[in-house]
Design a protein around this motif. Structure first.
Motif, mmCIF file in Angstrom:
data_model
loop_
_atom_site.group_PDB
_atom_site.id
_atom_site.type_symbol
_atom_site.label_atom_id
_atom_site.label_comp_id
_atom_site.label_asym_id
_atom_site.label_seq_id
_atom_site.Cartn_x
_atom_site.Cartn_y
_atom_site.Cartn_z
ATOM 1 N N ASP A 1 -10.156 4.683 10.098
ATOM 2 C CA ASP A 1 -10.705 5.474 9.004
ATOM 3 C C ASP A 1 -9.567 5.923 8.095
ATOM 4 N N ALA A 2 -9.531 5.412 6.871
ATOM 5 C CA ALA A 2 -8.436 5.732 5.945
ATOM 6 C C ALA A 2 -8.401 7.221 5.622
ATOM 7 N N ASP A 3 -9.558 7.846 5.483
ATOM 8 C CA ASP A 3 -9.590 9.278 5.167
ATOM 9 C C ASP A 3 -8.973 10.098 6.292
ATOM 10 N N VAL B 1 -5.098 9.579 6.184
ATOM 11 C CA VAL B 1 -4.463 10.314 5.089
ATOM 12 C C VAL B 1 -4.477 11.816 5.369
ATOM 13 N N ALA C 1 0.818 -1.213 0.000
ATOM 14 C CA ALA C 1 0.000 0.000 0.000
ATOM 15 C C ALA C 1 0.851 1.263 0.000
ATOM 16 N N GLU D 1 -6.444 -0.317 0.562
ATOM 17 C CA GLU D 1 -6.597 0.072 -0.846
ATOM 18 C C GLU D 1 -6.887 1.563 -0.958
ATOM 19 N N LYS D 2 -7.685 2.072 -0.033
ATOM 20 C CA LYS D 2 -7.982 3.502 -0.019
ATOM 21 C C LYS D 2 -6.743 4.303 0.338
ATOM 22 N N VAL D 3 -5.954 3.794 1.278
ATOM 23 C CA VAL D 3 -4.694 4.442 1.613
ATOM 24 C C VAL D 3 -3.775 4.460 0.394
ATOM 25 N N SER D 4 -3.682 3.332 -0.281
ATOM 26 C CA SER D 4 -2.833 3.230 -1.462
ATOM 27 C C SER D 4 -3.260 4.217 -2.553
ATOM 28 N N ALA D 5 -4.566 4.385 -2.696
ATOM 29 C CA ALA D 5 -5.074 5.293 -3.731
ATOM 30 C C ALA D 5 -4.682 6.740 -3.455
ATOM 31 N N ALA D 6 -4.414 7.069 -2.184
ATOM 32 C CA ALA D 6 -4.043 8.439 -1.828
ATOM 33 C C ALA D 6 -2.547 8.696 -1.954
ATOM 34 N N ASP E 1 -8.878 0.414 5.510
ATOM 35 C CA ASP E 1 -8.925 0.138 4.068
ATOM 36 C C ASP E 1 -7.587 0.520 3.434
#
Length: 425
Positions: free
Chosen positions: A215-217, A220, A62, A264-269, A262
């Protein structure tokens, strides 16, 4: 007593997702829990090395190209566990000289160790500086003076207590009065404390806003704030920063209704975070560090105890075990919880059995605090059966009052590829 709500126990589903189930048996590291504890006895902590390696690799994937991972030793300080993560490529984040010695014993190179903590003593600072340390993360003016008095060159970062908007997690460590680090609003005054200190090379910043973040948001957002703060600090210093430590705090789900962080959400950021670094020339080449512990070690661990007796009292069924809060304080709810909620729990040799009973699980200690599950849906248990608490690889044995009432310590056992080894007690 028949259960009124089987959702009170989320353990079986989590066990099946994290480990393996063969017939009635929970299997970790290629061995059934029943077979392992036949050899080791109970109570004990069982650690699945493969599960811990998997957690590390998932996080590494990630964060690829953005940050390096330093294992937070406080989560589980056994040298065998530290060594496992060292083998995977991790550095070590320590908070005491005891953890420093454990990391060195585990084979971590001194330059890959960072030392944080609000109350470092002179003797601790001297030992790590003379023995070798990657960085010391400074948290007070007194600490600056102690390091200066030692008079040997050392690299350092300053730990910053962030403003309220940057805090996150179940245990928020920033945005309020705290013993940790320097307040963000005092940054300029703090930097002036390093003027004319030739032995301390101030190279970075460490910001840590909270722990047990799911919470990934939020995570980040906290990292974005840390990067912006690092850029501001570099401008004040008028030189590039070498290190940006984003802290740890990456959580795992313990209680019913919680969901895993999540990744994947961390990776997307990550691309946006990398762009934020590159937008500031003075931090563009900084070494970014993330220092998780619970996320890496927690899911791979079980605390296993044997049922001593089952009894009824005024309509409540009590399952009395040979282990309890003296081994696993966190599972009892007496380590940071306000509202006491149940850890995921299973009967590891009765995985296919119906949950016929609602029971309260207690330990052997002479105190009502020694309660590890309340009104949990379970199979009908009897003396000699096993009970296992999941998510117990972090903040278990080392965070518990093992000497309370003088019961024996729990063994700690590492399991991998069909082989187990007792690595601590």
């Amino acid at each position: 007593m028949a259960p009124t709500d089987k959702s009170q126990n989320h353990g079986p589903a989590l066990a099946a997702a994290q480990f393996a189930v063969t017939d009635n048996d929970l299997v970790i590291g290629g061995l059934t829990v029943r077979d392992i504890v036949t050899e080791t006895g109970t109570p004990c902590f069982l650690y699945d090395a493969s599960a811990m390696r998997r957690a590390y690799r998932d996080l590494k994937t990630a964060l690829e190209g953005f940050a390096d991972i330093y294992y937070s030793v406080k989560a589980n300080p056994l040298p065998a566990i530290i060594s496992l993560f060292r083998q995977e490529g991790a550095g070590a984040e320590i908070a005491s000289v005891g953890e420093y010695r454990a990391a060195i014993k585990a084979g971590v190179a001194p330059e890959n160790i960072i030392f944080a903590g609000p109350g470092k003593r002179m003797a601790e600072l001297r030992e790590v500086i003379e023995g070798g340390i990657g960085e010391i993360h400074i948290e007070s003016a007194e600490e600056i003076a102690r390091i200066a008095a030692i008079g040997k060159p050392v690299k350092a970062s300053i730990r910053i207590n962030p403003v309220p908007d940057a805090q996150a997690g179940a245990m928020r460590m920033g945005g309020k009065a705290t013993a940790f680090g320097f307040d963000e609003e005092e940054l300029e005054n703090v930097l002036s404390l390093f003027n004319d200190l030739s032995h301390i090379d101030l190279i970075g910043v460490h910001i840590y806003g909270g722990t047990q973040i799911l919470d990934a948001d939020m995570l980040v957002s906290q990292w974005r704030h840390a990067i912006s703060l690092a850029a501001r600090m570099a401008e004040m210093l008028g030189k590039p920063l070498e290190t940006i430590d984003l802290g740890g705090g990456l959580g795992i789900p313990y209680f019913a209704g919680e969901t895993a962080l999540d990744l994947e959400k961390v990776s997307a950021a990550i691309p946006d975070l990398k762009a934020l670094l590159k937008a500031h020339p003075l931090i563009a080449d900084a070494h970014v560090i993330v220092e998780p512990g619970r996320l890496l070690a927690g899911p791979g661990g079980l605390y296993v105890a044997e049922v001593n007796s089952v009894k009824a009292s005024r309509g409540t069924t009590f399952v009395v075990m040979d282990g309890g809060m003296h081994h696993h304080l966190a599972a009892s709810g007496n380590l940071g919880q306000i509202v006491k909620r149940n850890y995921p729990v299973v009967a590891p040799a009765m995985m296919q059995a119906e949950h016929e009973e609602t029971a309260t699980i207690v330990g052997p200690l002479c105190t009502p605090l020694d309660t590890l599950a309340r009104n949990a849906a379970l199979p009908k248990l009897k003396a000699g059966d096993l009970v296992a608490f999941l998510q117990s690889g972090a903040y278990g044995a080392s965070a518990s009052p093992s000497g309370f009432l003088s019961h024996p310590a729990a063994k700690e056992v590492l399991v991998e590829n069909g082989v187990f080894e007792v690595i601590g007690r």
